[in-house]
Design a protein around this motif. Sequence first.
Motif, PDB file in Angstrom:
ATOM      1  N   PRO A 111     -50.361 -69.996  54.382  1.00 55.30           N
ATOM      2  CA  PRO A 111     -49.442 -68.979  53.866  1.00 55.30           C
ATOM      3  C   PRO A 111     -49.875 -68.471  52.487  1.00 55.30           C
ATOM      4  N   ARG A 112     -49.526 -67.247  52.212  1.00 58.14           N
ATOM      5  CA  ARG A 112     -49.856 -66.607  50.939  1.00 58.14           C
ATOM      6  C   ARG A 112     -48.574 -66.404  50.137  1.00 58.14           C
ATOM      7  N   LEU A 113     -48.608 -66.862  48.887  1.00 58.48           N
ATOM      8  CA  LEU A 113     -47.474 -66.712  47.973  1.00 58.48           C
ATOM      9  C   LEU A 113     -47.778 -65.592  46.991  1.00 58.48           C
ATOM     10  N   LYS A 114     -46.870 -64.634  46.901  1.00 59.96           N
ATOM     11  CA  LYS A 114     -47.004 -63.543  45.944  1.00 59.96           C
ATOM     12  C   LYS A 114     -45.727 -63.495  45.112  1.00 59.96           C
ATOM     13  N   THR A 115     -45.873 -63.601  43.800  1.00 60.39           N
ATOM     14  CA  THR A 115     -44.723 -63.474  42.906  1.00 60.39           C
ATOM     15  C   THR A 115     -44.607 -62.005  42.542  1.00 60.39           C
ATOM     16  N   VAL A 116     -43.459 -61.411  42.859  1.00 62.26           N
ATOM     17  CA  VAL A 116     -43.270 -59.982  42.604  1.00 62.26           C
ATOM     18  C   VAL A 116     -42.423 -59.728  41.363  1.00 62.26           C
ATOM     19  N   ASN A 117     -41.785 -60.760  40.828  1.00 62.66           N
ATOM     20  CA  ASN A 117     -40.987 -60.621  39.615  1.00 62.66           C
ATOM     21  C   ASN A 117     -40.871 -61.987  38.956  1.00 62.66           C
ATOM     22  N   ILE A 151     -35.720 -62.941  55.701  1.00 66.99           N
ATOM     23  CA  ILE A 151     -36.856 -63.094  56.615  1.00 66.99           C
ATOM     24  C   ILE A 151     -37.175 -61.734  57.223  1.00 66.99           C
ATOM     25  N   SER A 152     -38.444 -61.363  57.175  1.00 66.40           N
ATOM     26  CA  SER A 152     -38.886 -60.093  57.756  1.00 66.40           C
ATOM     27  C   SER A 152     -39.988 -60.360  58.763  1.00 66.40           C
ATOM     28  N   TYR A 153     -39.932 -59.625  59.825  1.00 64.74           N
ATOM     29  CA  TYR A 153     -40.972 -59.677  60.844  1.00 64.74           C
ATOM     30  C   TYR A 153     -41.447 -58.250  61.027  1.00 64.74           C
ATOM     31  N   GLU A 154     -42.411 -57.860  60.186  1.00 62.32           N
ATOM     32  CA  GLU A 154     -42.814 -56.463  60.079  1.00 62.32           C
ATOM     33  C   GLU A 154     -43.736 -55.992  61.196  1.00 62.32           C
ATOM     34  N   ASN A 155     -44.604 -56.858  61.649  1.00 61.34           N
ATOM     35  CA  ASN A 155     -45.507 -56.472  62.730  1.00 61.34           C
ATOM     36  C   ASN A 155     -45.773 -57.697  63.593  1.00 61.34           C
ATOM     37  N   SER A 156     -46.637 -57.553  64.552  1.00 63.49           N
ATOM     38  CA  SER A 156     -46.818 -58.636  65.513  1.00 63.49           C
ATOM     39  C   SER A 156     -47.582 -59.837  64.963  1.00 63.49           C
ATOM     40  N   ASN A 157     -48.077 -59.757  63.737  1.00 62.30           N
ATOM     41  CA  ASN A 157     -48.868 -60.867  63.213  1.00 62.30           C
ATOM     42  C   ASN A 157     -48.327 -61.502  61.927  1.00 62.30           C
ATOM     43  N   ASN A 158     -47.258 -60.990  61.362  1.00 62.87           N
ATOM     44  CA  ASN A 158     -46.790 -61.484  60.065  1.00 62.87           C
ATOM     45  C   ASN A 158     -45.288 -61.720  60.016  1.00 62.87           C
ATOM     46  N   ILE A 159     -44.945 -62.872  59.507  1.00 62.94           N
ATOM     47  CA  ILE A 159     -43.555 -63.148  59.152  1.00 62.94           C
ATOM     48  C   ILE A 159     -43.540 -63.302  57.639  1.00 62.94           C
ATOM     49  N   GLU A 160     -42.702 -62.528  56.974  1.00 60.93           N
ATOM     50  CA  GLU A 160     -42.581 -62.604  55.527  1.00 60.93           C
ATOM     51  C   GLU A 160     -41.233 -63.180  55.156  1.00 60.93           C
ATOM     52  N   ILE A 161     -41.241 -64.027  54.122  1.00 66.90           N
ATOM     53  CA  ILE A 161     -39.998 -64.578  53.603  1.00 66.90           C
ATOM     54  C   ILE A 161     -39.916 -64.201  52.133  1.00 66.90           C
ATOM     55  N   ASN A 167     -46.063 -64.920  52.845  1.00 61.12           N
ATOM     56  CA  ASN A 167     -46.497 -64.288  54.076  1.00 61.12           C
ATOM     57  C   ASN A 167     -47.153 -65.318  54.980  1.00 61.12           C
ATOM     58  N   PHE A 168     -46.671 -65.382  56.213  1.00 56.99           N
ATOM     59  CA  PHE A 168     -47.246 -66.259  57.232  1.00 56.99           C
ATOM     60  C   PHE A 168     -47.935 -65.378  58.258  1.00 56.99           C
ATOM     61  N   GLU A 169     -49.268 -65.402  58.245  1.00 56.59           N
ATOM     62  CA  GLU A 169     -50.031 -64.635  59.219  1.00 56.59           C
ATOM     63  C   GLU A 169     -50.179 -65.481  60.477  1.00 56.59           C
ATOM     64  N   LEU A 170     -49.602 -65.012  61.558  1.00 61.11           N
ATOM     65  CA  LEU A 170     -49.625 -65.750  62.817  1.00 61.11           C
ATOM     66  C   LEU A 170     -51.010 -65.659  63.452  1.00 61.11           C
ATOM     67  N   ILE A 171     -51.474 -66.754  63.992  1.00 58.33           N
ATOM     68  CA  ILE A 171     -52.791 -66.783  64.638  1.00 58.33           C
ATOM     69  C   ILE A 171     -52.727 -66.072  65.984  1.00 58.33           C
ATOM     70  N   LYS A 172     -51.663 -66.324  66.706  1.00 58.00           N
ATOM     71  CA  LYS A 172     -51.465 -65.670  68.001  1.00 58.00           C
ATOM     72  C   LYS A 172     -50.518 -64.492  67.790  1.00 58.00           C
ATOM     73  N   SER A 173     -50.911 -63.334  68.259  1.00 54.91           N
ATOM     74  CA  SER A 173     -50.071 -62.153  68.114  1.00 54.91           C
ATOM     75  C   SER A 173     -48.739 -62.358  68.833  1.00 54.91           C
ATOM     76  N   ALA A 174     -47.699 -61.872  68.212  1.00 57.07           N
ATOM     77  CA  ALA A 174     -46.367 -61.965  68.807  1.00 57.07           C
ATOM     78  C   ALA A 174     -45.859 -60.556  69.113  1.00 57.07           C
ATOM     79  N   LYS A 175     -46.723 -59.757  69.695  1.00 53.51           N
ATOM     80  CA  LYS A 175     -46.423 -58.357  69.970  1.00 53.51           C
ATOM     81  C   LYS A 175     -45.118 -58.218  70.763  1.00 53.51           C
TER      82      LYS A 175
END
Length: 161
Positions: free
Chosen positions: A10-16, A43-53, A83-91
């Motif tokens: 997972p990738r951690l990004k501090t935005v504030n 929790i956001s599920y923006e596309n078939s490969n990423n879940i963002e918290i 950001n959690f980039e899923l290995i298997k697409s969840a289309k």
Amino acid sequence: MMKNIKYKIPRLKTVNIELRDLDYYLDKKFDSKKLDFEFDFMISYENSNNIEIFIHIQYAYLEKKTKKEETFFPVYHSDHIVNFELIKSAKNQKTFDVDYLAHLLGTAIIMIKGYYDNITRGYRINKHPLPVFNPTELINLKYEDLIKQNILTFSSKRKMT
């Protein structure tokens, strides 16, 4: 429904980030009972490969209290996206097991706790660690209307606020 989908690191990004030194700003003796904590997540599920918290954390110190209002001084405030980039697409996937999402949320919280411990080192607020959370309970409370039989269904816009 997706239960145990593997994900990349997972990738951690501090935005504030806001961190204030209480010793500099506080004229009175510090009273830990006046410290207020705020936590929220989305929790956001923006596309078939990423879940963002998205996680919001804030500590504030009660400066003044009257019968009508309370005045707080922000001591620590941070907003993060993990950001959690899923290995298997969840289309076209719209449903996820609550326990799986709780695992992701717990992982995000642990990452942010490490960030908090590091960034606050040397400040008074560091003596007040982030509380222990139960990620399953947090998800069940926040999204109770969207959960059926331990399955959370994302809306068509795929963002869980």
